[in-house]
Design an enzyme around this catalytic site. Structure first.
Site, PDB file in Angstrom:
ATOM      1  N   GLY A  45      42.405  -4.898  63.213  1.00 47.31           N
ATOM      2  CA  GLY A  45      42.697  -5.082  64.632  1.00 47.31           C
ATOM      3  C   GLY A  45      43.395  -6.405  64.854  1.00 47.31           C
ATOM      4  O   GLY A  45      43.227  -7.342  64.068  1.00 47.31           O
ATOM      5  N   GLN A  50      46.223 -13.680  69.468  1.00 49.94           N
ATOM      6  CA  GLN A  50      46.169 -14.136  68.075  1.00 49.94           C
ATOM      7  C   GLN A  50      47.556 -14.416  67.487  1.00 49.94           C
ATOM      8  O   GLN A  50      47.660 -14.994  66.406  1.00 49.94           O
ATOM      9  CB  GLN A  50      45.462 -13.107  67.194  1.00 49.94           C
ATOM     10  N   CYS A  92      37.393 -12.177  61.312  1.00 51.26           N
ATOM     11  CA  CYS A  92      38.475 -12.280  62.294  1.00 51.26           C
ATOM     12  C   CYS A  92      39.663 -12.962  61.629  1.00 51.26           C
ATOM     13  O   CYS A  92      39.485 -13.945  60.910  1.00 51.26           O
ATOM     14  CB  CYS A  92      37.990 -13.111  63.480  1.00 51.26           C
ATOM     15  N   LEU A  93      40.865 -12.427  61.870  1.00 56.22           N
ATOM     16  CA  LEU A  93      42.056 -13.013  61.247  1.00 56.22           C
ATOM     17  C   LEU A  93      42.282 -14.452  61.711  1.00 56.22           C
ATOM     18  O   LEU A  93      42.955 -15.223  61.034  1.00 56.22           O
ATOM     19  CB  LEU A  93      43.295 -12.160  61.554  1.00 56.22           C
ATOM     20  N   HIS A 134      35.481  -6.229  69.571  1.00 54.78           N
ATOM     21  CA  HIS A 134      36.025  -7.473  69.017  1.00 54.78           C
ATOM     22  C   HIS A 134      37.381  -7.801  69.663  1.00 54.78           C
ATOM     23  O   HIS A 134      37.618  -8.939  70.085  1.00 54.78           O
ATOM     24  CB  HIS A 134      36.167  -7.321  67.498  1.00 54.78           C
ATOM     25  N   GLU A 135      38.260  -6.790  69.737  1.00 53.89           N
ATOM     26  CA  GLU A 135      39.616  -7.048  70.257  1.00 53.89           C
ATOM     27  C   GLU A 135      39.600  -7.304  71.764  1.00 53.89           C
ATOM     28  O   GLU A 135      40.329  -8.168  72.260  1.00 53.89           O
ATOM     29  CB  GLU A 135      40.562  -5.892  69.914  1.00 53.89           C
ATOM     30  N   HIS A 138      38.652 -10.733  72.458  1.00 56.89           N
ATOM     31  CA  HIS A 138      39.794 -11.654  72.313  1.00 56.89           C
ATOM     32  C   HIS A 138      40.565 -11.784  73.626  1.00 56.89           C
ATOM     33  O   HIS A 138      41.005 -12.870  73.988  1.00 56.89           O
ATOM     34  CB  HIS A 138      40.774 -11.138  71.248  1.00 56.89           C
TER      35      HIS A 138
HETATM   36 ZN   LIG Z   1      39.551 -11.389  65.787  1.00 60.41          ZN
END
Ligand SMILES: [Zn+2]
Length: 169
Positions: A45, A50, A92-93, A134-135, A138
């Site tokens: 995701g 991000q 998480c990226l 999660h997304e 964000h």
């Molecule tokens: Zn993330």
């Protein structure tokens, strides 16, 4: 185009993103770039903040690019209902190399729009429910570490601080 991924510590990750109001070729290009960026980073995701774009938009693919029908685009999404609970390891990226068991709903229903502005409602279970939450977090300026105990969160923050000091973040 592959965007650099914004890491934890940048203010854009901790503020609410702006609604998407225009559904045009520019948005389609951005979505394509977000998929490319997410696959290059081996994520499931990616939310627009991000990559430094404060818009309510995210892409998800729980198959990691294996299955074209698993590609999901959520524009202006909101969680409308949740059910149950699961605790699984999450990462998480924007916080590379940090993972922690994170509580999430077992099922989540999301309402939003697709890339053309059409209303959509999707229900996910397990990993997909986790990705939705999660997304969408964000887009509201919330990172997964905020879902952890204070002790775990502070430990991750301290380790990030050390990496920043060492010039490795
Ligand atoms: Zn993330």
């Amino acid at each position: 185009m592959i965007y650099p991924i914004v890491k934890y510590g940048q203010p854009i990750l901790e503020r609410a993103a702006e609604p998407v109001t225009e559904f045009n070729a520019e948005l389609e290009k951005l979505v394509a770039d977000m998929f490319e960026t997410m696959y290059a980073a081996r994520g499931v995701g990616l939310a627009a903040p991000q990559i430094g774009i404060s818009k309510r938009l995210c892409v998800i693919d729980e198959s990691g690019g294996e299955n074209p029908s698993a590609r999901l685009v959520l524009v202006n999404p909101e969680i409308v209902s949740t059910e149950g609970e699961q605790v699984q390891e999450e990462g998480c990226l924007s916080l590379p190399d940090f993972r922690a068991n994170t509580p999430r709903p077992l099922r989540a229903t999301v309402r939003g729009q697709d890339v053309h502005g059409k209303e959509i409602t999707l229900t996910g279970e397990g990993l997909l429910a986790r990705a939705f939450c999660h997304e969408i977090d964000h887009l509201n300026g919330i990172l997964f570490i905020q879902r952890l105990s204070r002790l775990k969160r502070d430990s991750i923050k301290r380790r990030v601080k050390k990496l920043v000091k060492a010039g490795e973040w």
